[in-house]
Design a protein around this motif. Sequence first.
Motif, mmCIF file in Angstrom:
data_model
loop_
_atom_site.group_PDB
_atom_site.id
_atom_site.type_symbol
_atom_site.label_atom_id
_atom_site.label_comp_id
_atom_site.label_asym_id
_atom_site.label_seq_id
_atom_site.Cartn_x
_atom_site.Cartn_y
_atom_site.Cartn_z
ATOM 1 N N ARG A 1 29.046 -0.552 -2.626
ATOM 2 C CA ARG A 1 28.008 -0.946 -1.410
ATOM 3 C C ARG A 1 28.561 -0.689 -0.248
ATOM 4 N N GLN A 2 30.041 -0.432 0.125
ATOM 5 C CA GLN A 2 30.155 -0.225 1.500
ATOM 6 C C GLN A 2 30.228 1.211 1.516
ATOM 7 N N ILE A 3 30.399 2.204 0.539
ATOM 8 C CA ILE A 3 30.227 3.481 0.460
ATOM 9 C C ILE A 3 28.864 4.029 0.603
ATOM 10 N N VAL A 4 27.935 3.223 0.096
ATOM 11 C CA VAL A 4 26.362 3.240 0.452
ATOM 12 C C VAL A 4 25.989 3.303 1.658
ATOM 13 N N GLN A 5 26.530 2.049 2.255
ATOM 14 C CA GLN A 5 26.286 1.852 3.588
ATOM 15 C C GLN A 5 26.768 2.805 4.740
ATOM 16 N N ALA A 6 28.247 3.254 4.279
ATOM 17 C CA ALA A 6 28.841 4.310 5.279
ATOM 18 C C ALA A 6 27.817 5.588 5.341
ATOM 19 N N HIS A 7 27.202 5.953 4.062
ATOM 20 C CA HIS A 7 26.484 7.324 4.036
ATOM 21 C C HIS A 7 24.908 6.983 4.333
ATOM 22 N N ARG A 8 24.696 5.880 4.664
ATOM 23 C CA ARG A 8 23.187 5.540 5.136
ATOM 24 C C ARG A 8 22.397 5.661 3.794
ATOM 25 N N ALA A 9 22.775 5.561 2.756
ATOM 26 C CA ALA A 9 22.047 5.597 1.709
ATOM 27 C C ALA A 9 21.484 4.397 1.237
ATOM 28 N N ARG A 10 20.708 4.326 -0.015
ATOM 29 C CA ARG A 10 20.009 3.136 -0.583
ATOM 30 C C ARG A 10 20.486 3.039 -2.001
ATOM 31 N N LEU A 11 20.645 1.692 -2.433
ATOM 32 C CA LEU A 11 21.282 1.144 -3.720
ATOM 33 C C LEU A 11 20.191 0.381 -4.425
ATOM 34 N N HIS A 12 19.924 0.634 -5.596
ATOM 35 C CA HIS A 12 18.981 -0.156 -6.322
ATOM 36 C C HIS A 12 19.370 -0.201 -7.640
ATOM 37 N N PHE A 13 19.155 -1.556 -8.160
ATOM 38 C CA PHE A 13 19.316 -1.924 -9.610
ATOM 39 C C PHE A 13 18.102 -2.076 -10.327
ATOM 40 N N ALA A 14 18.029 -1.736 -11.518
ATOM 41 C CA ALA A 14 16.852 -2.076 -12.365
ATOM 42 C C ALA A 14 17.125 -2.152 -13.743
ATOM 43 N N GLN A 15 16.187 -2.933 -14.785
ATOM 44 C CA GLN A 15 16.657 -3.154 -16.171
ATOM 45 C C GLN A 15 16.275 -1.795 -16.766
ATOM 46 N N THR A 16 17.184 -1.571 -17.882
ATOM 47 C CA THR A 16 16.925 -0.402 -18.564
ATOM 48 C C THR A 16 16.057 -0.945 -19.837
ATOM 49 N N GLN A 17 15.098 -0.024 -20.130
ATOM 50 C CA GLN A 17 14.177 -0.644 -21.243
ATOM 51 C C GLN A 17 14.860 -0.219 -22.638
ATOM 52 N N PRO A 18 14.840 -0.587 -23.789
ATOM 53 C CA PRO A 18 14.761 -2.018 -23.803
ATOM 54 C C PRO A 18 15.781 -3.099 -23.281
ATOM 55 N N HIS A 19 17.238 -2.589 -23.076
ATOM 56 C CA HIS A 19 18.180 -3.312 -22.559
ATOM 57 C C HIS A 19 19.140 -2.432 -21.965
ATOM 58 N N GLY A 20 19.978 -3.108 -21.044
ATOM 59 C CA GLY A 20 20.543 -2.283 -20.121
ATOM 60 C C GLY A 20 20.685 -2.521 -18.760
ATOM 61 N N LEU A 21 21.390 -1.635 -17.740
ATOM 62 C CA LEU A 21 21.283 -1.709 -16.649
ATOM 63 C C LEU A 21 21.089 -0.128 -15.881
ATOM 64 N N THR A 22 20.100 0.121 -14.997
ATOM 65 C CA THR A 22 20.218 1.507 -14.357
ATOM 66 C C THR A 22 20.393 1.095 -13.055
ATOM 67 N N VAL A 23 21.186 2.103 -12.345
ATOM 68 C CA VAL A 23 21.625 1.960 -10.631
ATOM 69 C C VAL A 23 21.386 3.218 -10.320
ATOM 70 N N THR A 24 20.774 3.266 -9.192
ATOM 71 C CA THR A 24 20.293 4.387 -8.516
ATOM 72 C C THR A 24 20.677 4.334 -7.161
ATOM 73 N N VAL A 25 21.267 5.567 -6.585
ATOM 74 C CA VAL A 25 21.838 5.682 -5.230
ATOM 75 C C VAL A 25 20.798 6.870 -4.618
ATOM 76 N N HIS A 26 20.018 6.530 -3.366
ATOM 77 C CA HIS A 26 19.325 7.308 -2.870
ATOM 78 C C HIS A 26 20.093 8.091 -1.762
ATOM 79 N N LEU A 27 20.417 9.164 -1.892
ATOM 80 C CA LEU A 27 21.590 9.933 -0.674
ATOM 81 C C LEU A 27 20.578 10.721 -0.044
ATOM 82 N N PRO A 28 20.548 10.637 1.214
ATOM 83 C CA PRO A 28 19.761 11.509 2.429
ATOM 84 C C PRO A 28 20.432 12.874 2.447
ATOM 85 N N ALA A 29 19.415 13.431 3.055
ATOM 86 C CA ALA A 29 19.875 15.122 3.174
ATOM 87 C C ALA A 29 20.979 15.110 4.246
#
Length: 454
Positions: A426-454
């Motif tokens: 989270r600290q690294i994401v905030q330092a780069h002004r990026a966005r962090l998102h968590f979602a469920q993986t179908q049918p089970h599991g976890l997906t983590v996405t980091v949107h890093l701006p240009a």
Amino acid sequence: MNGVERFFRRYVFSTLGLLALLFAANVAVLAGLLLVGEMTVPTAFSISAFCDNLTGSGGDWKVNVVGQQMLDEREAWAMVLDPVGQVAWKYRLPQELDHPYTAGDIARFSRSYLEDWPVTVWAQEDGSLVVVGSPKGSMVKYYVSLDRDYMDLLTVLASAIFYTNLLLVVGLFIRSTRRVEKAMGPILNAIRGLADGKPQTLKEVGELAEISASLNRAASYIAQKDNTRAEWIRGISHDIRTPLSVILGYASQLEEDPALPEAARSQAGVIRRQGEKLTSLVADLNLTTKLEYALRPVERKPLDPVELARQAVSEVLNSGLPDRYVLEFAETDPDCRMTVAGDGALLERMLFNLVRNCIDHNPEGCRIAVSVTPDAGGGCCFTVTDDGVGVSPQRLASLNRGAPVASTQAAVPGGAEHGLGLRIVRQIVQAHRARLHFAQTQPHGLTVTVHLPA
């Protein structure tokens, strides 16, 4: 009485004073307009005064020069009706009005108009009725008769009072609001700064000087406490490094010494592995402290996100990955050349922690996929997906809400505490002004996405 009570008491008294000023201003405006009206509007016609200049009875009536002058000044006409409604005397009477009048006619015009002429009537002792008519449109008559100029004055007076009150109320409201904003604005900004970890120093003057002084003391205490904690962590990290290196060195030697029994070598291996965990924990603690207090500057350089993700995956594989885990890397759009600005070491550590999070919370094994996708805004998306145990909906909501959690899984009662992996992410994401998102993986599991701006 504290500063807040004193401030609001002064605010109440000042508001009452402003209302009193508003009332006084209304009285002054009303008196001034009435005075102007008295000086500018002609005196209303007095029929009783006119009758004092009218003499006679029956069919013999005369008006003196003063009475004629009163009629001439107002361009008015006059007539005297005898008790049976006949015109006994007239002066400048319009021809269409020169005819007998019944009792009903007299009743209709006595308080209002006679064929659009505003009239005023006065009864004489012999039963005759004096009628004076003013020019059409010169008077407004309802239940009372008013001069047109005086009616206009009243309209102007009412409008002036209304708009003056409106402007004064708006002005007083704006003044009061600005006063409160001026007094409370810096204090509210200072409180928000404390919540964001950026204490501010307020000027200890004005009505809320005590509150400003209290906030300054609180900010100083928090800053001192944070500095003490940061210095303590840095000192511990530095002081523990040398003993840990010695422990790890001797443990490795004992683990590899063929002269020792197998049980002793196994115990040495346990010491080495636990020492390595302790070394990693100290490194994480030192890094999160540096990021929290901006002790480590973020070096922004042009980076290839694909190569960055490939290095993070390679680091995980080189650190030793059990066979029950499958780690894959994919570049979704090989033809797209992506470049982002950021700190390569920190971003690589972010991806490493996300992959380790999948490994740590799926002890039975899972498949882990790391991918890099071009973003619509010119940046890129790092995605780390696993098909493991996943997370509960409540935990997922907390993660996306930005709750201060150190891991994607809740701590197990009686078990080991989770590390600082997600906190560092989270600290690294905030330092780069990026966005962090968590979602469920179908049918089970976890997906983590980091949107890093240009």
